[in-house]
Design a protein around this motif. Structure first.
Motif, mmCIF file in Angstrom:
data_model
loop_
_atom_site.group_PDB
_atom_site.id
_atom_site.type_symbol
_atom_site.label_atom_id
_atom_site.label_comp_id
_atom_site.label_asym_id
_atom_site.label_seq_id
_atom_site.Cartn_x
_atom_site.Cartn_y
_atom_site.Cartn_z
ATOM 1 N N PRO A 239 14.351 -40.847 -9.671
ATOM 2 C CA PRO A 239 14.466 -41.633 -10.911
ATOM 3 C C PRO A 239 13.539 -41.140 -12.031
ATOM 4 N N TYR A 240 12.275 -40.790 -11.684
ATOM 5 C CA TYR A 240 11.330 -40.276 -12.690
ATOM 6 C C TYR A 240 11.853 -38.967 -13.293
ATOM 7 N N LEU A 241 12.303 -38.053 -12.440
ATOM 8 C CA LEU A 241 12.776 -36.756 -12.922
ATOM 9 C C LEU A 241 14.014 -36.900 -13.798
ATOM 10 N N LEU A 242 14.864 -37.875 -13.480
ATOM 11 C CA LEU A 242 16.055 -38.131 -14.308
ATOM 12 C C LEU A 242 15.646 -38.747 -15.641
ATOM 13 N N LYS A 243 14.754 -39.725 -15.573
ATOM 14 C CA LYS A 243 14.349 -40.463 -16.779
ATOM 15 C C LYS A 243 13.736 -39.543 -17.837
ATOM 16 N N TYR A 244 12.924 -38.564 -17.413
ATOM 17 C CA TYR A 244 12.222 -37.706 -18.369
ATOM 18 C C TYR A 244 12.907 -36.347 -18.558
ATOM 19 N N GLY A 245 14.149 -36.225 -18.076
ATOM 20 C CA GLY A 245 14.974 -35.070 -18.429
ATOM 21 C C GLY A 245 14.662 -33.772 -17.716
ATOM 22 N N PHE A 246 14.024 -33.836 -16.548
ATOM 23 C CA PHE A 246 13.776 -32.605 -15.797
ATOM 24 C C PHE A 246 15.025 -32.171 -15.014
ATOM 25 N N ILE A 247 15.814 -33.152 -14.628
ATOM 26 C CA ILE A 247 17.073 -32.889 -13.926
ATOM 27 C C ILE A 247 18.142 -33.831 -14.487
ATOM 28 N N SER A 248 19.402 -33.543 -14.185
ATOM 29 C CA SER A 248 20.496 -34.442 -14.573
ATOM 30 C C SER A 248 21.314 -34.796 -13.331
ATOM 31 N N GLN A 249 22.052 -35.888 -13.446
ATOM 32 C CA GLN A 249 22.885 -36.326 -12.319
ATOM 33 C C GLN A 249 24.321 -36.531 -12.767
ATOM 34 N N SER A 250 25.271 -36.080 -11.941
ATOM 35 C CA SER A 250 26.695 -36.302 -12.224
ATOM 36 C C SER A 250 27.423 -36.546 -10.908
ATOM 37 N N MET A 251 28.559 -37.232 -10.982
ATOM 38 C CA MET A 251 29.364 -37.477 -9.790
ATOM 39 C C MET A 251 30.330 -36.307 -9.599
ATOM 40 N N GLN A 252 30.308 -35.724 -8.411
ATOM 41 C CA GLN A 252 31.204 -34.596 -8.119
ATOM 42 C C GLN A 252 32.072 -34.908 -6.915
ATOM 43 N N LYS A 253 33.315 -34.413 -6.974
ATOM 44 C CA LYS A 253 34.244 -34.602 -5.863
ATOM 45 C C LYS A 253 33.816 -33.722 -4.701
ATOM 46 N N ILE A 254 33.820 -34.307 -3.498
ATOM 47 C CA ILE A 254 33.489 -33.528 -2.303
ATOM 48 C C ILE A 254 34.650 -33.630 -1.313
ATOM 49 N N TYR A 255 34.718 -32.668 -0.428
ATOM 50 C CA TYR A 255 35.753 -32.658 0.601
ATOM 51 C C TYR A 255 35.150 -33.067 1.944
ATOM 52 N N ARG A 256 35.787 -34.018 2.602
ATOM 53 C CA ARG A 256 35.406 -34.383 3.962
ATOM 54 C C ARG A 256 35.939 -33.291 4.886
ATOM 55 N N ASP A 257 35.051 -32.612 5.584
ATOM 56 C CA ASP A 257 35.432 -31.416 6.347
ATOM 57 C C ASP A 257 35.803 -31.784 7.783
ATOM 58 N N PRO A 258 37.082 -31.643 8.163
ATOM 59 C CA PRO A 258 37.479 -31.952 9.534
ATOM 60 C C PRO A 258 37.291 -30.779 10.487
ATOM 61 N N LEU A 259 36.903 -29.617 9.961
ATOM 62 C CA LEU A 259 36.755 -28.437 10.807
ATOM 63 C C LEU A 259 35.439 -28.506 11.566
ATOM 64 N N GLY A 260 35.351 -27.771 12.632
ATOM 65 C CA GLY A 260 34.169 -27.802 13.490
ATOM 66 C C GLY A 260 33.046 -26.938 12.956
ATOM 67 N N ASP A 261 32.148 -26.563 13.866
ATOM 68 C CA ASP A 261 31.004 -25.732 13.501
ATOM 69 C C ASP A 261 31.469 -24.352 13.033
ATOM 70 N N PRO A 262 30.643 -23.662 12.259
ATOM 71 C CA PRO A 262 31.003 -22.294 11.840
ATOM 72 C C PRO A 262 31.321 -21.418 13.044
ATOM 73 N N ILE A 263 32.256 -20.488 12.850
ATOM 74 C CA ILE A 263 32.710 -19.620 13.936
ATOM 75 C C ILE A 263 32.421 -18.175 13.547
ATOM 76 N N PRO A 264 31.812 -17.403 14.447
ATOM 77 C CA PRO A 264 31.556 -16.000 14.100
ATOM 78 C C PRO A 264 32.870 -15.239 13.930
ATOM 79 N N PRO A 265 32.895 -14.290 13.005
ATOM 80 C CA PRO A 265 34.144 -13.544 12.773
ATOM 81 C C PRO A 265 34.534 -12.705 13.983
ATOM 82 N N ASP A 266 35.850 -12.498 14.150
ATOM 83 C CA ASP A 266 36.312 -11.679 15.260
ATOM 84 C C ASP A 266 36.749 -10.306 14.756
ATOM 85 N N ARG A 267 37.077 -9.446 15.700
ATOM 86 C CA ARG A 267 37.577 -8.126 15.341
ATOM 87 C C ARG A 267 39.010 -8.016 15.840
#
Length: 814
Positions: A239-267
């Motif tokens: 709240p302090y950082l927002l009030k005095y203009g050091f940072i800004s806040q906005s609402m952004q769309k996010i995706y709920r990720d149904p995929l599992g953990d990261p998977i290493p690439p294959d060959r």
């Protein structure tokens, strides 16, 4: 039409078969687009509708206005409208409900009537003039308002509409219209972005500076949730950082990720000559219009690798790929393999996702952020704008047919959609459906063959064990034969895994009273209850009804109930007794209900934490477990004698598929196939994995009886709560069919009427069931007859207590 007047064609999300014309208010004209949802008046209600295009004003009718636009952007591309219309026409289903089923759930708004008690009503509740039914209604409303529809379910008998009107007119209750639904949608989170870092020195400066530096390191901003996870306690400084203009806040769309953990690439592995030939043939026709292929490959021949190479080529040419798999259980395996190859440019669509996850995946596809979509049957409706290839894996699987309400077949729709969008349809299976193989005979599909397993691994050796030899054995030894026990013991001694297949859940599927012989039956269905030891209850697998395992006989009252038959639970119990040190798991619908439970079983199997896996048909569908070297089929005959012309086909497919789970790694596989019918052609061809011999014999039978693929079917499913009323309506519907056949020479010449008859399962979930089968070689005549029944005689479809459902190209005949 003036510039200030715009009329649109709207499909409403209700069981009505027509589209409707609405006028767009002048203020909404700039925002109206095809594919948007709109809120429209319909009769006395407000409902969700879908914009299908422009329309002409219909004189002299008064055209109603739309009330609102519910979306910022279309939910489906314009190219899909012709697809929706084709589906509605072919399956004879309301187009609004087709689109509703296609879209992510929880979107639509519907107007409901809510009833509440008034102050005069509370006084009237204490009056001695009140009737018993009025008292029951007002007592239910005393604490909270109730929806009119829910009120009906709480009262017996049902409340007459006239009584509700009378009570509302007298002022003891009040009715209010409310909009419900629309729960799914985009999800947003607060994101923080860097502005400046000249933070004044005080006792909090160091902490504030660290927060600002962390935010600065994220070029696109960072969510407050991520900040809290990275720096516990940091949120109190925001709240302090927002009030005095050091940072800004906005609402952004996010995706709920149904995929599992990261998977290493294959060959990518080297392709076999057969794989390369199949890939080259399909790639050569990419972008050159519609083509349909049937990829017939033995189990373990590397069909998935063929799919991935084709998807890669489609991406390079600017096309998207849609991949259908028959079960959610297979999506995890397929998704992991594609992510290992293509990273995060894939989306998944299936019923196991939450409404929000499914909506987010839908949006990613719409916004063209992904090139590959993987899903179960409902993914055929994915809003892909430039589809190049539609792949149907395990195309023979009956799971592609939706069996309730909107009865469609996703495999067939894959071919239709590919044709409409000048794309490629690729159907793959080790055991193709007779229908698809016959289509290849007719040159509608081009055949591609994979006759060998990858790396020239051998097919499993299948040994048939005749269960007739063990008829006089006691207990489980009727089915767990010495040959099977010996093979399991040898397998475990080598540290290899065993798969035991029995397509029946529970512990014992048939329980009878040992005193009077009365079976334990479901009170709602014409079927015996199955004993489930894990929950100590008898359970119906159709309606879910259950009774405690200590229940007495309904006929004589005896407590001496004898559990007969077997299921996966009994096999697990037997294995635990025979092999006490083995790690045993069960994979069926009972053990995979909870989210993540199926994935845990598959992971444990892959990590060799399971020695013996016992399962139903779930284990037979395309899974790849290299360390399973022995498959035991407990009883191969369970589905062979079903009253269904496809019984042999489905039995061959499931036996060949489950046998194909053995020996997919470096060690050759073995299969013990136990059966009471060792000479039956279905069993012998499954033993040798010989699809062509099976097909050549099965097709003769189909041709002789004029069953599909030599004819087409439409089934009328008639059901109702009252036995006599349902039977009478089935007979009346059958007489109407006969009359229509007589009145139309074309019908009588080319169509056959079978029934009405009671369904093989004559009662399910309290509904008595009858069926009529319309059979003919010309689908247009079948549709014409069904349309006449549907639209020309309102008595058939609009009966108060009996439902008539139309199933085009039925799969389940029970």
């Amino acid at each position: 039409m003036s510039e200030k007047e715009l009329y649109i064609d709207v499909a409403v999300a209700l069981p009505v078969y027509h589209t409707y014309t609405y006028r767009v208010p002048e203020t909404l004209i700039p925002d109206i687009e095809i594919g948007l949802r709109v809120l429209v008046p319909f009769g006395q209600r407000k409902v969700t509708g879908y914009v299908l295009g422009s329309a002409e004003k219909k004189e002299p009718f008064k055209i109603k206005k739309i009330l609102d636009i519910l979306d910022d952007r279309p939910l489906f591309p314009e190219s899909m409208i012709v697809f929706f219309k084709w589906i509605a026409d072919y399956y004879m289903h309301p187009i609004g409900e087709v689109i509703k089923a296609a879209l992510p759930g929880g979107l639509n708004l519907v107007e409901w009537t809510e009833i509440s008690i008034t102050e005069p009503g509370r006084i009237y509740l204490q009056s001695d003039k009140i009737t018993p039914l009025e008292k029951e209604i007002l007592s239910l409303l005393a604490d909270n308002p109730i929806l009119r529809k829910k009120l009906q379910t709480k009262l017996t008998p049902k409340v007459p509409a006239g009584l509700i009107r009378k009570m509302a007119d007298s002022g003891v209750i009040q009715k209010k219209l409310i909009l419900k639904g629309g729960n799914s949608g985009s999800r947003t989170e607060p994101y923080l972005s860097y502005i400046r870092s000249d933070i004044p020195q005080d006792r909090h400066a160091q902490k504030r500076k660290a927060i600002v530096e962390f935010i600065q390191s994220h070029e696109c901003g960072v969510s407050r949730k991520a900040l809290k996870n990275h720096m516990p306690g940091a949120d109190s400084y925001v709240p302090y950082l927002l009030k005095y203009g050091f940072i800004s806040q906005s609402m952004q769309k996010i995706y709920r990720d149904p995929l599992g953990d990261p998977i290493p690439p294959d060959r990518p592995p080297d392709l076999s000559e057969e794989q390369q030939a199949a890939v080259s043939t399909v790639i050569h026709s990419l972008g050159s219009g519609f083509r349909a292929y049937l990829l017939s490959g033995v189990t373990g021949s590397g069909k998935t690798e063929v799919y991935m190479r084709i998807a890669e080529a489609a991406m390079e040419k600017g096309f998207s790929t849609l991949i259908l798999v028959p079960e959610i259980a297979l999506i995890s395996q397929t998704e992991r393999r594609f992510r290992a190859r293509f990273g995060e440019c894939i989306a998944v669509l299936h019923s196991g996702l939450s409404a929000g996850e499914r909506y987010d995946q839908w949006e990613r596809i719409l916004e063209q952020k992904v090139n590959i979509v993987i899903g179960a049957r409902s993914a055929i409706f994915a809003p892909i704008n430039r589809v190049g290839v539609i792949i149907v894996d395990e195309e023979h699987d009956t799971s592609y047919k939706q069996e309730s309400r909107f009865r469609y077949n996703a495999r067939d729709l894959a071919v239709v959609r590919a044709k409409q969008q000048d794309a490629i349809a690729l159907l793959g299976s080790a055991t193709p459906s007779v229908q698809s193989y016959y289509n290849a005979d007719l040159k509608k599909f081009k055949r591609l063959h994979l006759t060998k397993r990858v790396m020239d691994r051998p097919m499993p050796h299948v040994k048939i064990v005749d269960l007739c030899s063990y008829r006089n054995e006691r207990g489980i030894h009727k089915f767990i034969t010495p040959e099977l026990i010996q093979e399991i013991r040898q397998n475990l001694s080598r540290g290899e895994q065993v798969l035991l297949f029995l397509n029946r859940r529970g512990y014992a599927n048939y329980a009878i009273c040992s005193v009077c012989g009365e079976p334990m039956l479901c009170k709602n269905c014409d079927i015996s209850l199955t004993l489930h030891k894990r929950i100590n209850a008898y359970k119906c697998h159709f309606c879910g009804f259950s009774k405690a395992s200590v229940s007495h006989c309904d006929k004589c009252g005896s407590s001496d109930i004898k559990p007969l038959g077997m299921g996966t639970e009994k096999i697990v119990s037997a294995m635990a007794d025979l092999f006490p040190k083995a790690r045993i798991a069960r994979m069926d619908r009972d053990t995979t209900k909870q989210k993540g439970s199926l994935l845990k079983i598959l992971k444990d199997l892959k990590k060799n934490n399971i020695d013996i896996l016992v399962g139903t048909q779930m284990v037979a569908k395309g899974h790849d477990f290299p360390n399973i070297t022995l498959v035991g089929i407990i009883c191969a005959d369970l589905s062979l004698n079903f009253p269904d012309f496809r019984a042999s086909e489905q039995t061959f497919q499931i036996l060949a598929q489950v046998a194909g789970r053995a020996g997919r790694g470096a060690v050759p596989g073995r299969v013990i196939l136990q059966t009471y019918s060792p000479e039956h052609f279905t069993i012998t061809t499954a033993q040798h994995q010989d699809y062509i011999t099976f097909y050549n014999q099965e097709i003769v039978f189909r041709r002789a009886l004029s069953y599909p693929p030599f004819s087409r079917l439409i089934q009328l499913k008639i059901s109702g709560k009252d036995q006599k009323t349902t039977k009478a309506h089935a007979i009346y519907t059958g007489e109407c069919c006969k009359q229509l056949l007589k009145e139309n020479p074309g019908f009588e010449k080319h169509l056959t009427l079978l029934g009405p008859v009671e369904a093989p399962l004559s009662k399910i979930s309290g509904y008595y069931r009858w069926q009529i089968l319309l059979k003919g070689s010309k689908i247009n005549l079948l549709h014409a007859l069904a349309h006449k029944l549907l639209f020309e005689d309102p008595k058939i479809m609009n009966h108060r207590s009996v439902t008539v459902a139309i199933d085009v190209d039925p799969v389940f005949m029970l």
